[in-house]
Design a protein around this motif. Structure first.
Motif, PDB file in Angstrom:
ATOM      1  N   ALA A  59      -3.760   1.092   0.614  1.00 19.84           N
ATOM      2  CA  ALA A  59      -2.834   1.791   1.735  1.00 19.84           C
ATOM      3  C   ALA A  59      -1.328   1.056   1.519  1.00 19.84           C
ATOM      4  O   ALA A  59      -0.212   1.828   1.669  1.00 19.84           O
ATOM      5  CB  ALA A  59      -3.199   1.422   3.062  1.00 19.84           C
ATOM      6  N   LEU A  60      -1.135  -0.204   1.195  1.00 20.85           N
ATOM      7  CA  LEU A  60       0.091  -0.503   0.696  1.00 20.85           C
ATOM      8  C   LEU A  60       1.023  -0.090  -0.122  1.00 20.85           C
ATOM      9  O   LEU A  60       2.050   0.180  -0.329  1.00 20.85           O
ATOM     10  CB  LEU A  60       0.052  -1.922   0.686  1.00 20.85           C
ATOM     11  N   GLY A  61       0.328   0.473  -1.131  1.00 24.14           N
ATOM     12  CA  GLY A  61       0.718   1.248  -2.257  1.00 24.14           C
ATOM     13  C   GLY A  61       1.190   2.795  -2.078  1.00 24.14           C
ATOM     14  O   GLY A  61       2.543   3.016  -2.283  1.00 24.14           O
ATOM     15  N   GLU A  62       0.470   3.169  -1.146  1.00 22.86           N
ATOM     16  CA  GLU A  62       0.954   4.433  -0.654  1.00 22.86           C
ATOM     17  C   GLU A  62       2.029   4.447   0.255  1.00 22.86           C
ATOM     18  O   GLU A  62       3.041   5.337   0.289  1.00 22.86           O
ATOM     19  CB  GLU A  62      -0.423   5.018   0.179  1.00 22.86           C
ATOM     20  N   THR A  75      10.366  -1.374  -2.616  1.00 23.04           N
ATOM     21  CA  THR A  75       9.476  -2.128  -1.906  1.00 23.04           C
ATOM     22  C   THR A  75       9.126  -3.500  -2.728  1.00 23.04           C
ATOM     23  O   THR A  75       9.095  -3.574  -3.977  1.00 23.04           O
ATOM     24  CB  THR A  75       7.907  -1.363  -1.932  1.00 23.04           C
ATOM     25  N   VAL A  76       9.244  -4.546  -1.706  1.00 26.24           N
ATOM     26  CA  VAL A  76       9.066  -5.994  -2.105  1.00 26.24           C
ATOM     27  C   VAL A  76       7.433  -6.090  -1.858  1.00 26.24           C
ATOM     28  O   VAL A  76       7.186  -6.011  -0.648  1.00 26.24           O
ATOM     29  CB  VAL A  76       9.992  -6.892  -1.579  1.00 26.24           C
ATOM     30  N   HIS A  77       6.883  -6.275  -3.029  1.00 27.22           N
ATOM     31  CA  HIS A  77       5.167  -6.615  -2.752  1.00 27.22           C
ATOM     32  C   HIS A  77       5.060  -7.924  -2.954  1.00 27.22           C
ATOM     33  O   HIS A  77       5.374  -8.680  -4.321  1.00 27.22           O
ATOM     34  CB  HIS A  77       4.580  -5.812  -3.526  1.00 27.22           C
ATOM     35  N   PRO A 112      10.444   2.235  -7.765  1.00 27.90           N
ATOM     36  CA  PRO A 112      10.165   0.728  -8.034  1.00 27.90           C
ATOM     37  C   PRO A 112       9.373   0.026  -7.021  1.00 27.90           C
ATOM     38  O   PRO A 112       9.835   0.242  -5.756  1.00 27.90           O
ATOM     39  CB  PRO A 112      11.731   0.285  -8.059  1.00 27.90           C
ATOM     40  N   VAL A 113       8.751  -0.767  -7.181  1.00 26.87           N
ATOM     41  CA  VAL A 113       8.037  -1.785  -6.564  1.00 26.87           C
ATOM     42  C   VAL A 113       8.449  -3.018  -7.133  1.00 26.87           C
ATOM     43  O   VAL A 113       7.874  -3.312  -8.343  1.00 26.87           O
ATOM     44  CB  VAL A 113       6.418  -1.485  -6.105  1.00 26.87           C
ATOM     45  N   ILE A 114       8.941  -3.960  -6.631  1.00 24.83           N
ATOM     46  CA  ILE A 114       9.202  -5.395  -6.898  1.00 24.83           C
ATOM     47  C   ILE A 114       8.274  -6.359  -6.850  1.00 24.83           C
ATOM     48  O   ILE A 114       8.151  -6.536  -5.796  1.00 24.83           O
ATOM     49  CB  ILE A 114      10.575  -5.694  -6.388  1.00 24.83           C
ATOM     50  N   THR A 115       7.572  -6.595  -7.913  1.00 28.38           N
ATOM     51  CA  THR A 115       6.792  -7.700  -7.970  1.00 28.38           C
ATOM     52  C   THR A 115       6.749  -8.854  -8.701  1.00 28.38           C
ATOM     53  O   THR A 115       5.755  -9.686  -8.779  1.00 28.38           O
ATOM     54  CB  THR A 115       5.254  -6.974  -8.235  1.00 28.38           C
TER      55      THR A 115
END
Length: 381
Positions: A59-62, A75-77, A112-115
């Protein structure tokens, strides 16, 4: 034999091909993004709870995907881990988000998702990865996390963009760190930052000693089991899209066997796809073979792991519940207590512990094992 990619993904934290049964949550995410992007207000945080395997991380990924595709927001994860400080990681990744917002266009930010210290360069339209060299906020800053958030949100507003922050496994977060982060958010509500925050964790995060005031006032969503229709949809849609449709009776068989547990739906679908290799469709015979293979995998994996995670008293409770389910078809808290020869108040703490661990799941007054088939396995020990 030609290679045919299996569309089902039974690994934890693996996004399923069809995100089924979570429309209300996705609607809440879209509304929060709209409030931040269009209404000029910072929305309440979204808090997602549920046992393992029900799709919290997915759900967070969605949510991150919606932010990128619909608003071009990064998104900062951060996945919280035991023994690892949250604040330095979160601070560093928020600084990285500021760099991304400053040095890219909206079209560049569709993914982008910043991990970590690297941002996938597919977001920037080139191959490989781009290293983001960061200088940690100086020791003279009163609050490095607040400074990082303030600077990044200033950049976001200048660029006509915003930011999503997702925190996973927050049951492992030190309460002081979580309180520090949310205190910054609360203090800055009046600044109307285009910021959407989502956190996810086990049901235990609702306990007063674990949660913090800002999150208590958030929008809470508890993810549970899928309905039978939703489970069938999660099986049939990916199979059809992958070119090997699943017969209705096969989908019914697998949906019933899965108990609506999202992880099990993927596991049964995976084995059905494997069993039907060389066929142009997934038939009931393939579903029956998948049921046997998946059950064996569950026995060797989740059943044993969850049994070993239980204390002696919890095992006694699980055994009583399992025997009732096998004998009568259902178990309730009161019936389990009677089976143990105890008053319900004497063993309610065991019920609560097992619910919080995610070994048991409540459907009204009924108690069920979240992992399908585990009741029969425990009863046979």
């Amino acid at each position: 034999m030609a290679r045919s990619e299996n569309p089902f993904r039974p690994g934890f934290n693996s996004p399923p091909p069809a995100f089924v049964g979570r429309e209300r949550l996705l609607g809440a995410v879209r509304e929060a993004l709209a409030v931040a992007a269009l209404d000029g207000r910072t929305p309440r945080p979204i808090v997602i709870t549920g046992t393992r395997g029900v799709g919290k991380t997915v759900a967070l990924g969605e949510a991150a995907a919606l932010a990128a595709t619909e608003h071009a927001w990064p998104t900062v994860h951060v996945e919280v881990r035991p023994g690892r400080d949250l604040t330095p990681l979160l601070t560093e990744r928020i600084v990285a988000a500021g760099h991304l917002l400053e040095h890219t266009t909206a079209d560049d930010r569709r993914h982008p998702v910043i991990t970590g210290g690297k941002i996938g360069a597919s977001a920037l339209g080139v191959g490989g990865e781009v290293e983001v060299h960061l200088e940690r906020p100086g020791s003279g800053a009163a609050d490095p996390l607040e400074a990082a958030l303030r600077a990044t949100m200033h950049t976001a507003m200048e660029e006509g963009a915003g930011l999503v922050v997702t925190l996973d496994e927050v049951q492992y977060a030190q309460r002081a760190e979580l309180a520090g982060f949310t205190a910054v958010l609360q203090e800055r509500m009046g600044d109307n930052w285009p910021l959407v925050v989502l956190v996810a964790g086990l049901p235990s995060i609702r306990e007063p000693r674990r949660t913090v005031t800002y999150l208590e006032r958030g929008e809470w969503h508890e993810l549970g089991l899928l309905t039978r229709d939703e489970a069938e949809q999660a099986l049939r849609e990916p199979a059809a899209d992958a070119g090997r449709p699943m017969d209705a009776d096969a989908a019914r068989e697998l949906a019933a066997a899965s108990g609506g547990y999202p992880y099990a739906v993927q596991l049964y679908g995976h084995h059905a796809w494997r069993a039907s290799s060389g066929s142009d469709h997934i038939a009931l015979e393939h579903a029956l073979a998948a049921r046997t293979a998946a059950r064996r995998e569950l026995e060797e994996g989740l059943y044993v792991a969850r049994w070993n995670d239980a204390s002696e008293r919890e095992r006694e409770y699980l055994t009583a519940a399992a025997r009732l389910i096998v004998r009568r078809g259902e178990a309730t808290g009161g019936a389990v207590a009677a089976e143990l020869g105890k008053a319900a108040t004497e063993v309610s703490y065991l019920r609560d512990r097992l619910l919080k661990k995610g070994t048991l799941y409540s459907e009204g007054a009924r108690l069920v094992f979240i992992t399908p088939g585990m009741a029969e396995w425990v009863a046979g020990l």
